[in-house]
Design a protein around this motif. Structure first.
Motif, PDB file in Angstrom:
ATOM      1  N   ASP A  96       0.821  -1.218   0.000  1.00  0.00           N
ATOM      2  CA  ASP A  96       0.000   0.000   0.000  1.00  0.00           C
ATOM      3  C   ASP A  96       0.854   1.267   0.000  1.00  0.00           C
ATOM      4  O   ASP A  96       0.601   2.199   0.778  1.00  0.00           O
ATOM      5  N   TYR A 160      -4.676   7.499  -2.795  1.00  0.00           N
ATOM      6  CA  TYR A 160      -5.194   6.126  -2.719  1.00  0.00           C
ATOM      7  C   TYR A 160      -4.164   5.125  -2.181  1.00  0.00           C
ATOM      8  O   TYR A 160      -4.436   3.936  -2.106  1.00  0.00           O
ATOM      9  N   GLU A 217      -6.314 -13.336   6.514  1.00  0.00           N
ATOM     10  CA  GLU A 217      -5.747 -11.986   6.659  1.00  0.00           C
ATOM     11  C   GLU A 217      -5.348 -11.408   5.303  1.00  0.00           C
ATOM     12  O   GLU A 217      -5.594 -10.232   5.006  1.00  0.00           O
ATOM     13  N   GLU A 219      -6.591 -12.300   2.442  1.00  0.00           N
ATOM     14  CA  GLU A 219      -7.807 -12.007   1.686  1.00  0.00           C
ATOM     15  C   GLU A 219      -8.385 -10.662   2.089  1.00  0.00           C
ATOM     16  O   GLU A 219      -8.791  -9.857   1.249  1.00  0.00           O
ATOM     17  N   LYS A 220      -8.366 -10.385   3.392  1.00  0.00           N
ATOM     18  CA  LYS A 220      -8.929  -9.121   3.865  1.00  0.00           C
ATOM     19  C   LYS A 220      -8.104  -7.939   3.345  1.00  0.00           C
ATOM     20  O   LYS A 220      -8.646  -6.917   2.930  1.00  0.00           O
ATOM     21  N   SER A 221      -6.775  -8.095   3.355  1.00  0.00           N
ATOM     22  CA  SER A 221      -5.956  -6.965   2.905  1.00  0.00           C
ATOM     23  C   SER A 221      -6.177  -6.691   1.410  1.00  0.00           C
ATOM     24  O   SER A 221      -6.233  -5.548   0.973  1.00  0.00           O
ATOM     25  N   ALA A 223      -8.966  -7.480  -0.261  1.00  0.00           N
ATOM     26  CA  ALA A 223     -10.336  -6.980  -0.412  1.00  0.00           C
ATOM     27  C   ALA A 223     -10.428  -5.500  -0.037  1.00  0.00           C
ATOM     28  O   ALA A 223     -11.108  -4.714  -0.706  1.00  0.00           O
ATOM     29  N   ASP A 224      -9.702  -5.116   1.037  1.00  0.00           N
ATOM     30  CA  ASP A 224      -9.690  -3.697   1.424  1.00  0.00           C
ATOM     31  C   ASP A 224      -9.127  -2.847   0.290  1.00  0.00           C
ATOM     32  O   ASP A 224      -9.610  -1.754   0.000  1.00  0.00           O
ATOM     33  N   ARG A 225      -8.059  -3.376  -0.313  1.00  0.00           N
ATOM     34  CA  ARG A 225      -7.420  -2.632  -1.414  1.00  0.00           C
ATOM     35  C   ARG A 225      -8.399  -2.498  -2.582  1.00  0.00           C
ATOM     36  O   ARG A 225      -8.476  -1.460  -3.226  1.00  0.00           O
ATOM     37  N   GLU A 227     -11.521  -2.273  -2.430  1.00  0.00           N
ATOM     38  CA  GLU A 227     -12.515  -1.224  -2.161  1.00  0.00           C
ATOM     39  C   GLU A 227     -11.990   0.131  -2.628  1.00  0.00           C
ATOM     40  O   GLU A 227     -12.724   0.950  -3.174  1.00  0.00           O
ATOM     41  N   ARG A 228     -10.685   0.347  -2.409  1.00  0.00           N
ATOM     42  CA  ARG A 228     -10.086   1.585  -2.926  1.00  0.00           C
ATOM     43  C   ARG A 228     -10.086   1.592  -4.458  1.00  0.00           C
ATOM     44  O   ARG A 228     -10.332   2.605  -5.079  1.00  0.00           O
ATOM     45  N   GLN A 231     -13.282   2.789  -5.713  1.00  0.00           N
ATOM     46  CA  GLN A 231     -13.394   4.258  -5.675  1.00  0.00           C
ATOM     47  C   GLN A 231     -12.638   4.885  -6.843  1.00  0.00           C
ATOM     48  O   GLN A 231     -13.087   5.850  -7.457  1.00  0.00           O
TER      49      GLN A 231
END
Lengths: 352, 177
Positions: A96, A160, A217, A219-221, A223-225, A227-228, A231
């Protein structure tokens, strides 16, 4: 505003310095070498660091390190060099981190040639490295846009927290055009929540990392990315629509090729053929809404690229294959001419 | 004015790119749209060099000049290679010290200038390219002498400012040739 005459490569470098780039790491390769040469001359005086690394791989990892501390960092290369950097870019995306990467494309594959090409479109927009990630890709078509897009790329990368690329080519890098530099205030993005600047025993460690051994973990990281990324897709697409309102045949081209195509479109119009041009300025995210708007009255689309046909995939996807999409391209460093494109417009049926 | 497309070609080291740069800066001085595109790569290391310059009131489309309105040729291979590409009605300027013009075209105007000889006779080593530019502005009117002088003052780096008067002299030699 004062107009200066600059090579595209030099303008990219000057724009980066004005945008607050403090660290440049590179390795020479034609046709982008003037960029690194300009940085070597100017960066020190501008209070930054210029470093010629021992390889492209070293350079991109130095960018990762510098970006981890929150400073604006950049590297540049040309096609074969980008392949070498791809691992580091994946790590930057997975960590990130904001960073700007410049590709002044030349012909490929392999060592290829040194003349202009757009054959790294797939690489830039689909798979610049392993894993689930994207980077923003800006496609300038003039020296002025090279300036404007570098400034924007740094800003959006910070906003971002993801890498951004300028996808240029040897023609744009080598040519000189008048350019003016707007007053730039490098947007101050607050990086205090993540930058590794030394905790001084006063806060928790900031850890820059792309390794997650627990699948949920990781997968979550990812998936969070994403979401950005959603946007970015929503807010950051950009395209030029030229004579598209009443066009029968819509040409699609980016970068230097769009200049050639615009000349051909003007000539076609002079001969009574209703041609228009859709020019994406962002390649990822691809301007799907803008393309559908441009294509709403067209009977056919014609993608013109300096490759064997790569962007054409995104065009077909964006319009859901609702209209025929033809292709014309030259590759290996050959630049298509306006006359060739005009002949193609007539051939694929813009002539009725 | 429509776009004026200029192609300059010669050996690397003859100042082809520099002459093109002066024309580009002339466009800048006159507030025109313009582009300058060099050949790059092995050409720069002693082979043939060429350079495309476009000058216009409108934004420039393709910066690559394929059919020049004005051809400036500084060696035989360049003359032979590009003479057939000049637009009908176009103008060709060449160094007649180095080039034997063999051209059957009657739809273009051809201006021989003994620019290498003139440069040698006037102690203007390496000034052949600028002498040709002098002839170009006289015969085409694409730029004024005043504009070209301003462009030269801008292009020549401050460390070499002592060379500016020689460049002015070279332009006048070309205009009077």
């Amino acid at each position: 505003m004062e107009r200066n005459l600059m090579k595209g490569n030099e303008a990219l470098a000057e724009a980066a310095i004005r945008a607050g780039c403090k660290c440049f790491f590179g390795y020479p390769i034609t046709p982008q070498t003037e960029l690194a040469a300009y940085m070597a001359k100017r960066m020190n005086k501008a209070g930054g660091v210029f470093l010629q690394a021992e390889s492209e791989i070293a350079a991109i990892n130095m960018v990762l390190g510098a970006a981890s501390t929150g400073v604006r960092a950049m590297t540049s290369s040309s096609s074969p060099g980008l392949s070498l950097k791809s691992e580091g870019i994946s790590y930057i995306a997975g960590s990130d981190l904001p960073a700007v990467i410049i590709n002044v494309q030349r012909g490929g594959p392999g060592l290829g040639g040194i003349q202009p090409s757009q054959a790294d479109y797939w690489q830039a927009t689909k798979a610049l490295g392993h894993g689930d990630f994207h980077l923003m890709v800006f496609a300038p078509a003039s020296v002025q846009e090279m300036v404007d897009m570098v400034v924007k790329a740094f800003d959006k990368a910070d906003q971002y927290r993801c890498p951004a690329m300028i996808l240029a080519d040897g023609l744009l890098g080598q040519m000189m055009e008048p350019v003016s530099f707007p007053e730039i205030n490098p947007d101050s993005h607050d990086k205090s929540s993540w930058a590794a600047t030394g905790h001084k025993g006063e806060r928790k460690h900031h850890i820059i990392n792309s390794l997650y051994l627990q699948p949920d973990e990781l997968e979550k990281s990812v998936a969070d990315r994403f979401e950005r990324y959603a946007q970015i897709k929503e807010n950051e697409t950009d395209a030029e629509l030229y004579l598209t309102e009443d066009c029968d045949i819509l040409l699609c081209a980016f970068g230097a090729t769009a200049r050639v195509v615009k000349s051909a479109v003007n000539e076609a119009r002079a001969q009574g053929i209703k041609a228009g041009l859709f020019r994406p300025k962002t390649l990822w995210p691809f301007p799907e809404k803008e393309l559908n708007e441009a294509a709403k009255n067209a009977k056919k689309l014609l993608s013109v690229e300096m490759s064997m046909g790569q962007m054409i995939d995104d065009i077909k996807l964006a319009i859901n294959c609702s209209k025929p999409v033809e292709f014309y391209g030259r590759t290996g460093g050959v630049i298509p001419t306006p006359a060739e494109v005009l002949a193609e417009i007539k051939k694929v049926g813009g002539a009725e | 004015m429509a776009t004026t497309e200029i192609l300059l070609a010669g050996f690397g080291g003859q100042g082809v790119l520099f002459a093109g740069k002066i024309l580009a800066y002339c466009g800048l001085m006159d507030n025109k749209e313009l582009s300058w595109l060099p050949s790059y790569g092995p050409e720069m290391r002693g082979g043939t060099a060429n350079c495309s310059v476009c000058i216009s009131d409108e934004p420039i489309g393709s910066p690559l000049v394929l059919t020049p309105d004005i051809l400036i040729a500084m060696n035989q291979p360049s003359f032979d290679k590009f003479i057939g590409d000049v637009k009908p009605g176009g103008k060709v300027f060449y160094d007649s010290t180095l080039i034997e013009a063999d051209c059957s075209r009657t739809d273009i105007e051809i201006f021989p200038v003994a620019s290498s000889q003139l440069a040698d006779d006037n102690a203007l080593k390496g000034g052949s390219n600028i002498i040709l530019l002098g002839k170009v502005i006289k015969e085409t009117g694409v730029f004024s002498l005043e504009t070209m002088k301003k462009a030269i003052e801008k292009v020549v780096p401050p460390s070499k400012a002592q060379l500016i008067p020689n460049n002015f002299k070279a332009i006048e030699l070309g205009m009077n040739s």
